[in-house]
Design a protein around this motif. Structure first.
Motif, PDB file in Angstrom:
ATOM      1  N   GLU A  53      -9.925  -0.946  -2.205  1.00 31.84           N
ATOM      2  CA  GLU A  53     -10.246  -1.869  -3.286  1.00 31.84           C
ATOM      3  C   GLU A  53     -11.621  -1.598  -3.822  1.00 31.84           C
ATOM      4  O   GLU A  53     -11.876  -1.693  -5.015  1.00 31.84           O
ATOM      5  CB  GLU A  53     -10.185  -3.308  -2.774  1.00 31.84           C
ATOM      6  CG  GLU A  53      -8.818  -3.918  -2.783  1.00 31.84           C
ATOM      7  CD  GLU A  53      -8.856  -5.363  -2.311  1.00 31.84           C
ATOM      8  OE1 GLU A  53      -9.584  -6.159  -2.927  1.00 31.84           O
ATOM      9  OE2 GLU A  53      -8.182  -5.658  -1.321  1.00 31.84           O
ATOM     10  N   THR A  62     -10.082   1.732  -7.704  1.00 29.50           N
ATOM     11  CA  THR A  62      -8.934   2.422  -8.280  1.00 29.50           C
ATOM     12  C   THR A  62      -7.668   1.591  -8.173  1.00 29.50           C
ATOM     13  O   THR A  62      -6.705   1.834  -8.877  1.00 29.50           O
ATOM     14  CB  THR A  62      -8.681   3.747  -7.547  1.00 29.50           C
ATOM     15  OG1 THR A  62      -8.679   3.477  -6.145  1.00 29.50           O
ATOM     16  CG2 THR A  62      -9.757   4.753  -7.854  1.00 29.50           C
ATOM     17  N   VAL A  63      -7.663   0.646  -7.255  1.00 30.57           N
ATOM     18  CA  VAL A  63      -6.489  -0.203  -7.099  1.00 30.57           C
ATOM     19  C   VAL A  63      -6.946  -1.655  -7.038  1.00 30.57           C
ATOM     20  O   VAL A  63      -8.091  -1.953  -6.761  1.00 30.57           O
ATOM     21  CB  VAL A  63      -5.705   0.122  -5.812  1.00 30.57           C
ATOM     22  CG1 VAL A  63      -5.042   1.472  -5.924  1.00 30.57           C
ATOM     23  CG2 VAL A  63      -6.604   0.055  -4.620  1.00 30.57           C
ATOM     24  N   LYS A  95       1.669   0.271  -7.121  1.00 30.68           N
ATOM     25  CA  LYS A  95       1.384   1.609  -6.638  1.00 30.68           C
ATOM     26  C   LYS A  95       1.616   1.740  -5.148  1.00 30.68           C
ATOM     27  O   LYS A  95       2.058   2.761  -4.658  1.00 30.68           O
ATOM     28  CB  LYS A  95      -0.073   1.915  -6.955  1.00 30.68           C
ATOM     29  CG  LYS A  95      -0.500   3.317  -6.720  1.00 30.68           C
ATOM     30  CD  LYS A  95      -1.934   3.465  -7.199  1.00 30.68           C
ATOM     31  CE  LYS A  95      -2.399   4.894  -7.048  1.00 30.68           C
ATOM     32  NZ  LYS A  95      -3.811   5.027  -7.370  1.00 30.68           N
ATOM     33  N   SER A 145       3.477   4.121  -0.220  1.00 29.30           N
ATOM     34  CA  SER A 145       3.280   4.319  -1.646  1.00 29.30           C
ATOM     35  C   SER A 145       4.613   4.151  -2.357  1.00 29.30           C
ATOM     36  O   SER A 145       5.655   4.533  -1.847  1.00 29.30           O
ATOM     37  CB  SER A 145       2.723   5.702  -1.919  1.00 29.30           C
ATOM     38  OG  SER A 145       3.701   6.655  -1.585  1.00 29.30           O
ATOM     39  N   TYR A 176      -0.601  -3.446  -4.103  1.00 29.52           N
ATOM     40  CA  TYR A 176      -1.633  -2.909  -4.990  1.00 29.52           C
ATOM     41  C   TYR A 176      -1.079  -2.337  -6.262  1.00 29.52           C
ATOM     42  O   TYR A 176      -0.022  -1.701  -6.270  1.00 29.52           O
ATOM     43  CB  TYR A 176      -2.430  -1.811  -4.286  1.00 29.52           C
ATOM     44  CG  TYR A 176      -3.317  -2.371  -3.214  1.00 29.52           C
ATOM     45  CD1 TYR A 176      -2.962  -2.284  -1.879  1.00 29.52           C
ATOM     46  CD2 TYR A 176      -4.496  -3.019  -3.555  1.00 29.52           C
ATOM     47  CE1 TYR A 176      -3.764  -2.830  -0.902  1.00 29.52           C
ATOM     48  CE2 TYR A 176      -5.305  -3.566  -2.577  1.00 29.52           C
ATOM     49  CZ  TYR A 176      -4.934  -3.469  -1.259  1.00 29.52           C
ATOM     50  OH  TYR A 176      -5.734  -4.009  -0.299  1.00 29.52           O
ATOM     51  N   THR A 177      -1.885  -2.565  -7.316  1.00 30.40           N
ATOM     52  CA  THR A 177      -1.528  -1.967  -8.588  1.00 30.40           C
ATOM     53  C   THR A 177      -2.665  -1.044  -8.983  1.00 30.40           C
ATOM     54  O   THR A 177      -3.808  -1.281  -8.621  1.00 30.40           O
ATOM     55  CB  THR A 177      -1.342  -3.074  -9.642  1.00 30.40           C
ATOM     56  OG1 THR A 177      -0.878  -2.513 -10.841  1.00 30.40           O
ATOM     57  CG2 THR A 177      -2.645  -3.784  -9.921  1.00 30.40           C
ATOM     58  N   PRO A 178      -2.383   0.015  -9.704  1.00 32.61           N
ATOM     59  CA  PRO A 178      -3.474   0.877 -10.122  1.00 32.61           C
ATOM     60  C   PRO A 178      -4.319   0.168 -11.172  1.00 32.61           C
ATOM     61  O   PRO A 178      -3.793  -0.531 -12.034  1.00 32.61           O
ATOM     62  CB  PRO A 178      -2.776   2.105 -10.722  1.00 32.61           C
ATOM     63  CG  PRO A 178      -1.435   1.626 -11.095  1.00 32.61           C
ATOM     64  CD  PRO A 178      -1.090   0.518 -10.160  1.00 32.61           C
ATOM     65  N   TYR A 199      -3.721   9.022  -0.241  1.00 29.87           N
ATOM     66  CA  TYR A 199      -4.072   7.657   0.118  1.00 29.87           C
ATOM     67  C   TYR A 199      -4.541   7.539   1.548  1.00 29.87           C
ATOM     68  O   TYR A 199      -5.261   6.643   1.892  1.00 29.87           O
ATOM     69  CB  TYR A 199      -2.854   6.743  -0.036  1.00 29.87           C
ATOM     70  CG  TYR A 199      -2.247   6.873  -1.393  1.00 29.87           C
ATOM     71  CD1 TYR A 199      -0.903   7.102  -1.562  1.00 29.87           C
ATOM     72  CD2 TYR A 199      -3.041   6.792  -2.524  1.00 29.87           C
ATOM     73  CE1 TYR A 199      -0.351   7.234  -2.809  1.00 29.87           C
ATOM     74  CE2 TYR A 199      -2.493   6.919  -3.766  1.00 29.87           C
ATOM     75  CZ  TYR A 199      -1.146   7.152  -3.909  1.00 29.87           C
ATOM     76  OH  TYR A 199      -0.614   7.284  -5.126  1.00 29.87           O
TER      77      TYR A 199
END
Lengths: 185, 803
Positions: A17, A21-22, A75, A123, A159-161, B780
């Motif tokens: 976070e 980026t997310v 994401k 993911s 999470y979202t981009p 990731y």
């Protein structure tokens, strides 16, 4: 067959976070569970506290339903599971389904975990390797370690981009010098 | 009854002066119970208000009829503080529904406090959306009293173009009058100080002078000199109006501008005399050896006090020595000391607003000097003021040279002239002397106000360079204060020169750690510079210091926003709004946070609230434009950006945004033109060049785009976006090697970004070799993966489906 190696823990999503980026969007969704023991429900699943957990109380598969108000780009999903504390309650097989509503779900990921001990990052990418856009996500616990009936899940984050720069359809800029001029605050 | 009141009133004022509110309230309540007059009511209400309980004052005044202007003014003030604007207006003007008094009526009715009344009324009008009337009130208020800063500030905020040179000027109404005619003790009880406070217009000058001269003989050493703020003097007979003979001598005291030291008093502020003002009023400019700063001169024998000054006084004030009371300038100092009852007590009205013949006149600006500290309406009989010794100026003559101001020099000349005149005439025209000195003093103050006013006005019109140059050229001791530095910092901020702004603001923090105004701008500066440590330290410090000011919560919100914890930031901004619903910036910041969390509707609402509070808050207009841009409503976005630009025409970032929006609307020519303008205004803005390059690229002008980008590479060599765009250009030009090289550089520079776009750009290339699959999750699983997998990045895998 060799003993399957344990699933390594992923990075703390908080670090992700911080990179900007997310973004965690669980608060924009409606969460529901297939079953739960009183005092061990959605609140405990979403309280940012790894000590509290959701305990299911029904038959398998145990479901976590995440419904958004609008079609959302997702994401990544992060689940915290810890074999050492939950033992037979630890999920071992998880299926992630997406769709528009309960009748429309399609599985996009299925993963097996062996004695997880931390965050598991899942993911959610579609065929073109871009984050999926969906109204609803369902996380199904199909099986637990040691064939346990009920499951414990300590935390789930979704999470979202983060949208790219505020102007122009370009990827994020990296230097402070650039970012300073990006927006008026 | 009347006689009984005075000692009690004096005691109450004394308690108020010493901030002993409980004592004051208790006594005032007893007095009111005893007497029940309007004066006592006013006194009681004042005690409540000053002790911080505006609601008590409000209720008290509401339930009892108050017809005197002071009571009505206080009631209106309470109403405004309690946000009962309509009621406040009604009290002042007679009501929204009834026939309203005109502003001239108000002026005549309120007399002395008309300027404050009009200022309050203007504030009410502005808050209730009658901006034209409000600005009219502010103008009138400034006409009456050019020393008020808040109407000027409000007018600047409304976007009015005032001429500070005209505003901060003494008009004929304000010309300092000669010292008021001395009032012999016998007369005192009958005098109302109010009238005494009235300014005497020029025509009474002569009268005063004569009086002064005649009184010269009267005053003797037994009279203790005292400063009294004109407002201090109670409306009651107490008036031992000072014999202003001493004024003359004090005039000489005003002397030269001194190096400011402890004994400074600025217009009623506690003691700041700047070198500019030969005497902003009061006392000593210079901490001369007997001059411990004016508040301290309570002790000391009268003689000592009086002789000390006299030594310093250039003019031969010896004869007047004892009566030095006539301090020109701010008589804020209320020096009280019990004096032997036998001595003639004549609290002097030090303020330049000397006691005048009982004409009700428009307020005199000089009086304003003294009014600030208020309080002391004292029973003159009881109070003997000691004459604070300060006189300094003689010494400062040499220091006068410091101020390069011609204005200053002028006044200095006047002073010198006066002094010499004095010497020669031997106090023949002390009145005249004092007048000129007072005049010089007020000129100094007004000069300062003019300069700061010009700077502030420039800042409000966003002529930031000019504002910086004006504000930087004020004298050093003014420059190194929180107010000036904060506004300079803000000017740099508006110019988007964040490093400079940060430097200035940190200086502010060092000098005035208690200053909260302007800290929200500092926090945004740190946010832009991404200095999270400094920002969190600032946030902690401010929230610890003052939990009730919106700026502290804005800083806290910015701190968490920088850490990408938007929910917490939202919470803090909402807290800021709760603390002060009239603080527009908090709404704007909240709107930005909602925009970052994709809650665009709430963001829109927040920006609109900000505009409701302050129509000229260009950040909120920008925010609206940005939301519409995100929603791809480009024409709406353009309209809002242009509105923001009309308020702040020098913002290159804004022009950049407009350029991008115009490009999105397919108006590429105007877009390029706008961007050229932006670059013209601020050549250091890399984003303008970047967007110009991207527009050229979109219009297929590859060579020009490449040239832009090469220049940009020199300015920001570490920015991955630049290489990304260069790569795209080369790709279009067909130079695959260069394209790939740049893409790889872009990816190198952006390890954490995991930019899909860059990956895609490379993916689309048909790479003849090395199609190493890269696992989906590798990006990731750990942030360090990128650096390890450099090679594989170059040949990013194509997923199975692609081909």
């Amino acid at each position: 067959m060799a003993t399957p190696s344990k699933t390594p823990p992923g990075a703390d999503p908080k670090q992700l976070e911080r990179t900007g980026t997310v973004r965690e969007i669980g608060s924009q969704a409606v969460w529901s569970l297939s079953s739960c023991k009183p005092g061990f429900g959605v609140d405990q699943l979403r309280d940012d506290n790894l000590e509290t957990y959701w305990q299911s109380d029904g038959s398998q598969p145990h479901l976590v339903n995440i419904q958004f108000r609008r079609k959302t780009t997702v994401k990544m999903l992060c689940i915290y599971a810890d074999y050492k504390s939950d033992e037979s309650y630890t999920p071992s097989k998880i299926s992630v389904r997406v769709g528009n509503n309960f009748h429309n779900l399609q599985e996009v990921r299925q993963l097996e975990m062996v004695e997880p001990s931390g965050w598991i990052h899942i993911s959610l990418l579609d065929a073109k390797n871009s984050p999926i856009r969906t109204f609803m996500i369902q996380v199904a616990v199909l099986a637990n370690h040691q064939n346990g009936r009920d499951t414990h899940m300590r935390q789930i984050k979704i999470y979202t981009p983060v949208e790219e720069s505020s102007i122009g359809k370009f990827p994020r800029c990296t230097t402070v010098d650039f970012m300073m001029y990006r927006t008026i605050r | 009854m009347t006689v009984l009141q005075e000692p009690v009133q004096a005691a109450v004022w004394q308690a108020l002066n010493h901030y002993a509110y409980m004592d004051a309230v208790f006594l005032a309540e007893r007095l009111y119970a005893e007497v029940g007059s309007e004066e006592a009511l006013y006194l009681l209400a004042t005690c409540y208000f000053r002790s911080g309980k505006a609601y008590k004052a409000y209720r008290l005044l509401k339930t009892h009829t108050c017809s005197t202007p002071q009571c009505r003014y206080l009631l209106a003030k309470c109403c405004v503080d309690l946000s009962k604007l309509a009621e406040g207006e009604q009290v002042l003007t007679g009501g929204v529904l009834n026939k309203q008094k005109s502003q001239d009526d108000i002026i005549t009715e309120f007399g002395d406090s008309a300027s404050f009344t009009l200022s309050l009324l203007g504030h009410i009008y502005c808050k209730t959306d009658r901006v034209a009337k409000g600005s009219e009130c502010f103008q009138k208020s400034l006409n009456l009293n050019p020393f008020l800063w808040s109407p000027f500030q409000s007018l600047c905020h409304l976007g009015e173009k005032l001429d500070p040179d005209q505003v901060f000027r003494l008009s004929s109404l304000h010309i300092p009058v000669a010292p008021p005619p001395p009032i012999s003790p016998a007369q005192n009880p009958s005098h109302r100080l109010d009238t005494a406070l009235m300014e005497t217009p020029q025509d009474t000058l002569e009268l005063n002078r004569l009086n002064l001269e005649s009184s010269n003989g009267k005053l003797t050493s037994d009279s203790t000199v005292s400063y009294i703020d004109s407002s201090l003097i109670s409306p009651d007979p107490c008036s031992l109006l000072a014999n202003t003979v001493s004024m003359g001598s004090t005039g000489s005291l005003l002397g030269k501008p001194n190096k400011p030291k402890s004994g400074r008093s600025l217009l009623g502020g506690p003691a700041a005399l700047s070198p500019l003002t030969p005497s902003f009023g009061i006392l000593a400019l210079d901490p001369s050896p007997g001059d411990p700063g004016y508040l301290q001169n309570y002790s000391g024998s009268l003689d000592a006090q009086q002789t000390a000054p006299s030594k310093k006084v250039r003019t031969s004030t010896a004869p007047l020595g004892r009566q030095e009371a006539g301090r020109l300038g701010t008589g804020r100092l209320l020096v009280r000391s019990p004096a032997p009852p036998s001595s003639v007590t004549s609290p002097q009205v030090l303020s330049p607003t000397l006691v005048a013949p009982p004409n009700i006149q428009p307020r005199r600006s000089t009086r304003l000097f003294t009014s600030a500290s208020s309080t002391a309406k004292e029973n003159s009989k009881k109070l003997k003021m000691k004459f604070p010794t300060k006189i300094p100026n003689r010494k400062t003559k040499c220091k006068a040279a410091k101020t390069a101001n011609s204005n200053l020099n002028e006044s200095l000349d006047i002073l010198k002239l006066d002094s010499s005149m004095n010497d020669s005439k031997g106090l023949s025209t002390p009145g005249y002397q004092s007048i000129t000195l007072q005049r010089a003093a007020t000129d100094m103050v007004l000069y300062m106000l003019r300069e700061l006013g010009r700077g502030y006005q420039a800042l409000c019109c966003y002529n930031c360079q000019e504002a910086i140059s004006i504000l930087s050229s004020v004298p050093a001791h003014h420059y190194n204060t929180g107010w000036v530095l904060t506004h300079i910092g803000r000017a740099y901020f508006e110019l988007a020169e964040y490093t400079q702004a940060e430097r200035v603001f940190s200086e502010v923090r060092r000098i005035e750690a208690y200053r909260v105004e302007g800290m929200e701008i500092y926090s945004t500066t740190l946010w832009h510079l991404q200095k999270d440590v400094a920002l969190s330290a600032l946030s902690k410090d401010l929230t610890d210091m003052d939990r009730l000011c919106p700026q502290a919560w804005c800083v806290a919100g910015n701190c968490f926003s920088l850490q990408q914890e938007h929910d917490i930031a939202i919470k803090f901004f909402q807290r800021a709004i709760q603390v002060d619903p009239g603080f527009a910036y908090a709404y704007t910041l909240l709107g930005h946070e909602f925009a970052l969390t994709e809650e665009l509707d709430r963001a829109l609402a927040c920006f609109r609230n900000a505009i409701r509070v302050n129509n000229r808050h260009y950040n909120a207009w920008y925010g609206l434009g940005m939301i519409y841009y995100k929603q791809e409503k480009f024409s709406l976005a353009e309209i809002h950006f242009k509105k923001a630009l009309s308020i702040n025409p020098q913002s290159s970032v804004m022009l950049c945004h407009i350029g991008v929006v115009q490009h999105a609307l397919k108006k590429s020519d105007s877009a390029l033109e706008t961007l050229n303008r932006a670059i013209g205004i601020d050549p250091k803005n890399p984003l303008c060049k970047f967007h110009r390059a991207s527009i050229l690229f979109a219009n297929d002008k590859y060579k020009a785009a490449l040239q832009e980008l090469e220049e940009l590479k020199q300015i920001v060599p570490k920015e991955s976006l630049v290489y990304f765009l260069i790569g795209k250009v080369y790709k279009k030009l067909g130079q695959t090697h260069l394209a790939l090289m740049n893409f790889s550089w872009a990816m190198d520079l952006d390890p954490k970004g995991a930019n899909n776009q860059i990956k895609e750009a490379i993916d689309k290339r048909y790479l003849p070799e090395d199609e190493e699959p890269v696992t989906e999750d590798f990006l990731y699983d750990s942030e360090s993966s990128m650096t390890d997998a450099d090679d594989s990045q170059l040949h990013t895998a194509e997923s199975d489906d692609v081909l």
